[in-house]
Design an enzyme around this catalytic site. Sequence first.
Site, PDB file in Angstrom:
ATOM      1  CB  SER A 140      -0.856  -0.017   1.261  1.00  0.00           C
ATOM      2  OG  SER A 140      -1.458   1.237   1.464  1.00  0.00           O
ATOM      3  CE1 TYR A 165      -3.868  -2.286   5.679  1.00  0.00           C
ATOM      4  CE2 TYR A 165      -3.483   0.075   5.437  1.00  0.00           C
ATOM      5  CZ  TYR A 165      -3.655  -1.176   4.881  1.00  0.00           C
ATOM      6  OH  TYR A 165      -3.610  -1.318   3.524  1.00  0.00           O
ATOM      7  CE  LYS A 169      -1.455  -4.309   3.556  1.00  0.00           C
ATOM      8  NZ  LYS A 169      -1.600  -5.516   2.752  1.00  0.00           N
TER       9      LYS A 169
HETATM   10  N1  UFG Z   1     -12.808  11.369   3.302  1.00  0.00           N
HETATM   11  C1  UFG Z   1     -13.798  12.273   3.660  1.00  0.00           C
HETATM   12  N2  UFG Z   1     -14.923  11.774   4.232  1.00  0.00           N
HETATM   13  C2  UFG Z   1     -15.122  10.452   4.468  1.00  0.00           C
HETATM   14  C3  UFG Z   1     -14.097   9.542   4.100  1.00  0.00           C
HETATM   15  C4  UFG Z   1     -12.965  10.045   3.528  1.00  0.00           C
HETATM   16  O1  UFG Z   1     -13.661  13.486   3.464  1.00  0.00           O
HETATM   17  O2  UFG Z   1     -16.157  10.074   5.016  1.00  0.00           O
HETATM   18  C5  UFG Z   1     -11.585  11.895   2.673  1.00  0.00           C
HETATM   19  C6  UFG Z   1     -10.347  11.631   3.513  1.00  0.00           C
HETATM   20  O3  UFG Z   1     -10.175  12.662   4.458  1.00  0.00           O
HETATM   21  C7  UFG Z   1      -9.279  11.610   2.435  1.00  0.00           C
HETATM   22  C8  UFG Z   1      -9.984  11.034   1.217  1.00  0.00           C
HETATM   23  O4  UFG Z   1     -11.372  11.201   1.463  1.00  0.00           O
HETATM   24  O5  UFG Z   1      -8.884  12.907   2.138  1.00  0.00           O
HETATM   25  C9  UFG Z   1      -9.701   9.556   1.019  1.00  0.00           C
HETATM   26  O6  UFG Z   1      -9.945   8.869   2.217  1.00  0.00           O
HETATM   27  P1  UFG Z   1     -10.041   7.278   2.295  1.00  0.00           P
HETATM   28  O7  UFG Z   1     -10.370   6.925   3.710  1.00  0.00           O
HETATM   29  O8  UFG Z   1     -10.943   6.773   1.239  1.00  0.00           O
HETATM   30  O9  UFG Z   1      -8.588   6.813   1.891  1.00  0.00           O
HETATM   31  P2  UFG Z   1      -7.170   7.077   2.599  1.00  0.00           P
HETATM   32  O10 UFG Z   1      -6.337   7.763   1.587  1.00  0.00           O
HETATM   33  O11 UFG Z   1      -7.286   7.689   3.917  1.00  0.00           O
HETATM   34  O12 UFG Z   1      -6.678   5.582   2.853  1.00  0.00           O
HETATM   35  C10 UFG Z   1      -6.550   4.704   1.760  1.00  0.00           C
HETATM   36  C11 UFG Z   1      -6.825   3.283   2.212  1.00  0.00           C
HETATM   37  C12 UFG Z   1      -5.775   2.785   3.129  1.00  0.00           C
HETATM   38  C13 UFG Z   1      -4.433   2.979   2.533  1.00  0.00           C
HETATM   39  C14 UFG Z   1      -4.232   4.395   2.059  1.00  0.00           C
HETATM   40  C15 UFG Z   1      -2.983   4.467   1.245  1.00  0.00           C
HETATM   41  O13 UFG Z   1      -8.057   3.208   2.858  1.00  0.00           O
HETATM   42  O14 UFG Z   1      -5.959   1.411   3.329  1.00  0.00           O
HETATM   43  O15 UFG Z   1      -5.295   4.797   1.222  1.00  0.00           O
HETATM   44  O16 UFG Z   1      -2.564   5.750   1.057  1.00  0.00           O
HETATM   45  F1  UFG Z   1      -3.510   2.690   3.453  1.00  0.00           F
END
Ligand code: UFG
Length: 361
Positions: A140, A165, A169
């Site tokens: 990841s 998590y 990784k």
């Molecule tokens: N976001 C919101 N509201 C929500 C959910 C997410 O605004 O309800 C925003 C987050 O703040 C972020 C973006 O949407 O800016 C993406 O968030 P995600 O939770 O979809 O993804 P992340 O980038 O935080 O995490 C993902 C995977 C992880 C992995 C990571 C790798 O979920 O497993 O990418 O960079 F580790």
Amino acid sequence: MAHAQAGTSEGSLDKGKVVITGGAGFIGSHTAIELCAAGYTPVVVDNFGNSDRRMLERVYELTGQRFPLHEIDCRDRAALRRMFEQEGPCFGVIHFAAHKAVGASVAQALDYYDNNLGSLISLLQVMNEVGLQNLVYSSSATVYGQSDELPVTEQTQVRPGESPYGRTKQVCESILIDTAASKVPVKAVLLRYFNPVGAHPSGRIGELPLGKPENLVPYITQTAIGLREELTVFGNDYPTRDGTCTRDYVHVVDLARAHIAALAWLDNSPENAQRGSFHEIFNVGTGAATSVLEAIQAFEKASGTKLRYRFGPRRPGDIVESYANVDKARKVLGWKAELTIFDAMRDAWKWQVGLKNDPLR
Ligand code: UFG
């Protein structure tokens, strides 16, 4: 009980068996479809801890192939041994099976370490026993943390993990790198996924979050279908073009195809045939950054619906910007993402609408 690695030849119709651990999960199920399309026979290993066997029924429908399934926890070495014995020669393994929720990993840290490290260690040991070397590992972009360097290349310095998590990784990557440098022979391709999104264009398979989704796209589709009140956009005061965080969202079908490209490279590259053990790391993303607001706009356009959302505080631990340099995957594996965030939103929406009529959970 050692048996030789299945030999394959370019262009042959049957490229042999590929074991996919976590093959009933989100990325695993899409990869099973692409494996069939590429002429491999998937052998699914899953403990159904966070997946549904009905997803596999749908994969059987979509591919017209009823490939083998073994209900096994990868930490169970004896069961893995029996599985390899039963299946006979295999070309390689794609290892997806792992816990993946950033938030849950904080409260369940020990379980995350046990499952994610234990599965990989046991798999490597059994692969060594049966003489199998080709392994594609599901890593990841989380290993980069908040990088100063954008886009992120495979050489970008890995930062301390932001969650248990993320640290699993990182440790799993170290286990693979150290094993490849040891006397246990392994040819390991580590794919660092950016943000996997979307669903199969048929709408028959997709992501099945347990409970309230943590990730943006399932939260968006669940809100639009009426399962959630509204989306909270976590922060709009970031130093980005519209104040919201940016990510590199890669369509799950493109991502699945990256695994096929990795297998083909392991199979066909003359250098790899000469090399002993090795590991090779690839970023898997689109190379483009999309903000949360841009993702919402893409969803509204693709679905023809209006999304209810509001701005809320920043989510602790969120990185501000992340996107991949994907030159290495393009040059070495001949892979690049073909689908857009619009495609991903259209397919995720089709999947969500289909689930309403034919729920899986
Ligand atoms: N976001 C919101 N509201 C929500 C959910 C997410 O605004 O309800 C925003 C987050 O703040 C972020 C973006 O949407 O800016 C993406 O968030 P995600 O939770 O979809 O993804 P992340 O980038 O935080 O995490 C993902 C995977 C992880 C992995 C990571 C790798 O979920 O497993 O990418 O960079 F580790």
